[in-house]
Design a protein around this motif. Structure first.
Motif, PDB file in Angstrom:
ATOM      1  N   GLY A  82      56.410  22.689  31.524  1.00 51.46           N
ATOM      2  CA  GLY A  82      55.785  23.254  32.719  1.00 51.46           C
ATOM      3  C   GLY A  82      56.439  24.530  33.219  1.00 51.46           C
ATOM      4  N   ILE A  83      57.330  25.105  32.432  1.00 52.26           N
ATOM      5  CA  ILE A  83      57.939  26.382  32.822  1.00 52.26           C
ATOM      6  C   ILE A  83      56.934  27.508  32.610  1.00 52.26           C
ATOM      7  CG2 ILE A  83      59.772  28.038  32.282  1.00 52.26           C
ATOM      8  CD1 ILE A  83      61.536  25.542  31.682  1.00 52.26           C
ATOM      9  N   ILE A  84      56.224  27.469  31.495  1.00 46.60           N
ATOM     10  CA  ILE A  84      55.084  28.356  31.276  1.00 46.60           C
ATOM     11  C   ILE A  84      53.866  27.554  31.689  1.00 46.60           C
ATOM     12  CG2 ILE A  84      53.686  29.605  29.588  1.00 46.60           C
ATOM     13  CD1 ILE A  84      56.258  29.970  27.936  1.00 46.60           C
ATOM     14  N   THR A  85      53.187  28.014  32.739  1.00 44.19           N
ATOM     15  CA  THR A  85      52.074  27.244  33.297  1.00 44.19           C
ATOM     16  C   THR A  85      50.706  27.720  32.825  1.00 44.19           C
ATOM     17  OG1 THR A  85      52.003  28.641  35.272  1.00 44.19           O
ATOM     18  CG2 THR A  85      53.375  26.640  35.365  1.00 44.19           C
ATOM     19  N   GLY A  86      50.661  28.828  32.108  1.00 42.01           N
ATOM     20  CA  GLY A  86      49.384  29.302  31.602  1.00 42.01           C
ATOM     21  C   GLY A  86      49.445  30.776  31.265  1.00 42.01           C
ATOM     22  N   TYR A  87      48.333  31.281  30.799  1.00 38.50           N
ATOM     23  CA  TYR A  87      48.207  32.677  30.422  1.00 38.50           C
ATOM     24  C   TYR A  87      46.919  33.194  31.045  1.00 38.50           C
ATOM     25  CZ  TYR A  87      51.589  31.196  26.927  1.00 38.50           C
ATOM     26  OH  TYR A  87      52.687  30.681  26.309  1.00 38.50           O
ATOM     27  N   ARG A  88      46.968  34.428  31.545  1.00 37.31           N
ATOM     28  CA  ARG A  88      45.766  34.985  32.164  1.00 37.31           C
ATOM     29  C   ARG A  88      45.808  36.498  32.094  1.00 37.31           C
ATOM     30  NH1 ARG A  88      47.485  32.626  37.828  1.00 37.31           N
ATOM     31  NH2 ARG A  88      48.507  31.307  36.406  1.00 37.31           N
ATOM     32  N   ALA A  89      44.653  37.085  32.269  1.00 37.19           N
ATOM     33  CA  ALA A  89      44.566  38.534  32.346  1.00 37.19           C
ATOM     34  C   ALA A  89      44.906  38.970  33.761  1.00 37.19           C
ATOM     35  CB  ALA A  89      43.156  38.992  31.981  1.00 37.19           C
ATOM     36  N   MET A  90      45.640  40.041  33.891  1.00 33.52           N
ATOM     37  CA  MET A  90      45.923  40.620  35.200  1.00 33.52           C
ATOM     38  C   MET A  90      44.867  41.684  35.456  1.00 33.52           C
ATOM     39  SD  MET A  90      50.080  40.822  35.175  1.00 33.52           S
ATOM     40  CE  MET A  90      50.120  41.484  36.828  1.00 33.52           C
ATOM     41  N   LEU A  91      44.104  41.504  36.510  1.00 35.78           N
ATOM     42  CA  LEU A  91      43.008  42.403  36.827  1.00 35.78           C
ATOM     43  C   LEU A  91      43.437  43.389  37.902  1.00 35.78           C
ATOM     44  CD1 LEU A  91      40.209  39.697  37.019  1.00 35.78           C
ATOM     45  CD2 LEU A  91      41.016  40.954  35.015  1.00 35.78           C
ATOM     46  N   ASP A  92      42.919  44.605  37.832  1.00 35.19           N
ATOM     47  CA  ASP A  92      43.218  45.615  38.847  1.00 35.19           C
ATOM     48  C   ASP A  92      42.217  45.460  39.982  1.00 35.19           C
ATOM     49  OD1 ASP A  92      43.410  47.870  40.457  1.00 35.19           O
ATOM     50  OD2 ASP A  92      43.939  49.164  38.776  1.00 35.19           O
ATOM     51  N   PRO A  93      42.644  44.896  41.107  1.00 33.69           N
ATOM     52  CA  PRO A  93      41.704  44.643  42.198  1.00 33.69           C
ATOM     53  C   PRO A  93      41.094  45.918  42.775  1.00 33.69           C
ATOM     54  CG  PRO A  93      43.952  44.195  42.894  1.00 33.69           C
ATOM     55  CD  PRO A  93      44.000  44.473  41.431  1.00 33.69           C
ATOM     56  N   ILE A  94      41.831  47.023  42.738  1.00 33.52           N
ATOM     57  CA  ILE A  94      41.330  48.282  43.281  1.00 33.52           C
ATOM     58  C   ILE A  94      40.143  48.771  42.445  1.00 33.52           C
ATOM     59  CG2 ILE A  94      41.906  50.660  43.933  1.00 33.52           C
ATOM     60  CD1 ILE A  94      43.452  48.335  45.459  1.00 33.52           C
ATOM     61  N   ARG A  95      40.282  48.725  41.134  1.00 28.67           N
ATOM     62  CA  ARG A  95      39.194  49.158  40.248  1.00 28.67           C
ATOM     63  C   ARG A  95      37.992  48.231  40.329  1.00 28.67           C
ATOM     64  NH1 ARG A  95      41.247  51.935  34.889  1.00 28.67           N
ATOM     65  NH2 ARG A  95      39.449  53.211  35.396  1.00 28.67           N
ATOM     66  N   LEU A  96      38.229  47.008  40.794  1.00 27.81           N
ATOM     67  CA  LEU A  96      37.136  46.055  40.979  1.00 27.81           C
ATOM     68  C   LEU A  96      36.539  46.125  42.379  1.00 27.81           C
ATOM     69  CD1 LEU A  96      38.715  43.025  39.110  1.00 27.81           C
ATOM     70  CD2 LEU A  96      36.820  44.461  38.327  1.00 27.81           C
ATOM     71  N   GLY A  97      37.020  47.072  43.171  1.00 28.87           N
ATOM     72  CA  GLY A  97      36.481  47.251  44.511  1.00 28.87           C
ATOM     73  C   GLY A  97      37.029  46.292  45.541  1.00 28.87           C
ATOM     74  N   LEU A  98      38.100  45.601  45.223  1.00 25.27           N
ATOM     75  CA  LEU A  98      38.698  44.638  46.151  1.00 25.27           C
ATOM     76  C   LEU A  98      39.964  45.246  46.756  1.00 25.27           C
ATOM     77  CD1 LEU A  98      38.206  41.485  43.932  1.00 25.27           C
ATOM     78  CD2 LEU A  98      36.972  42.038  46.034  1.00 25.27           C
ATOM     79  N   ASP A  99      39.794  46.330  47.494  1.00 27.21           N
ATOM     80  CA  ASP A  99      40.950  47.061  47.971  1.00 27.21           C
ATOM     81  C   ASP A  99      41.309  46.790  49.429  1.00 27.21           C
ATOM     82  OD1 ASP A  99      38.721  48.369  48.909  1.00 27.21           O
ATOM     83  OD2 ASP A  99      39.439  50.372  48.427  1.00 27.21           O
TER      84      ASP A  99
END
Length: 158
Positions: free
Chosen positions: A52-69
């Motif tokens: 449980g030290i590594i809990t998963g893998y995911r993409a890091m998304l740029d919230p600014i480029r997605l309009g979530l600023d």
């Protein structure tokens, strides 16, 4: 579950550091980077996942480029802080997509929430319809972020 950093050796730490920097690194490249062969590297990786030290893998998304600023931090005070009320609040918070982070705080308020939306108008709707209607909310205070100076995951050398 293992949670003692001192029980991790230098290879485990090197694996964690490399994955924090590049979660898509191949096992072959990871092994080369940390100085072990592929099989022991893969075995260590599986153990770190199983522990449980590594809990998963995911993409890091740029919230600014997605309009979530639009980012707001919200102090939440509850009407009830007994375990049942906290569990109800925690469960409801997990279902609100706009809440990026939620932390129970030892202060004159109970929780600090990080809310990410497209605009102040959208934030006001989220506050009115979702945050304020969470179980046991007495009141809230909002702080709007003007700029993110640093936002990263765990990247410090272990």
């Amino acid at each position: 579950m293992q949670n003692d950093l001192s029980s991790l050796d230098r290879f485990d730490r090197a694996i964690l550091t490399a994955l924090a920097e590049d979660g898509r690194i191949s096992v072959t490249d990871l092994a080369r980077r940390i100085g072990l062969s592929k099989s022991p590297t893969q075995a260590r990786l599986k153990r770190l996942e199983a522990d449980g030290i590594i809990t998963g893998y995911r993409a890091m998304l740029d919230p600014i480029r997605l309009g979530l600023d639009h980012v707001a931090f919200v102090e939440v005070r509850l009407t009830d802080t007994r375990e049942k009320a906290l569990a109800e609040f925690n469960s409801a918070v997990r279902r609100v997509a706009e809440i990026e982070q939620a932390h129970m705080i030892a202060s004159n308020f109970d929780y600090l929430l990080k809310i990410r939306t497209r605009s102040m108008t959208e934030y006001r709707t989220v506050l009115a319809e979702k945050i304020s209607s969470l179980p046991h909310v007495a009141n809230t205070s909002t702080f709007v972020a003007m700029e993110a100076v640093k936002e990263t995951g765990l990247l410090a050398p272990l």
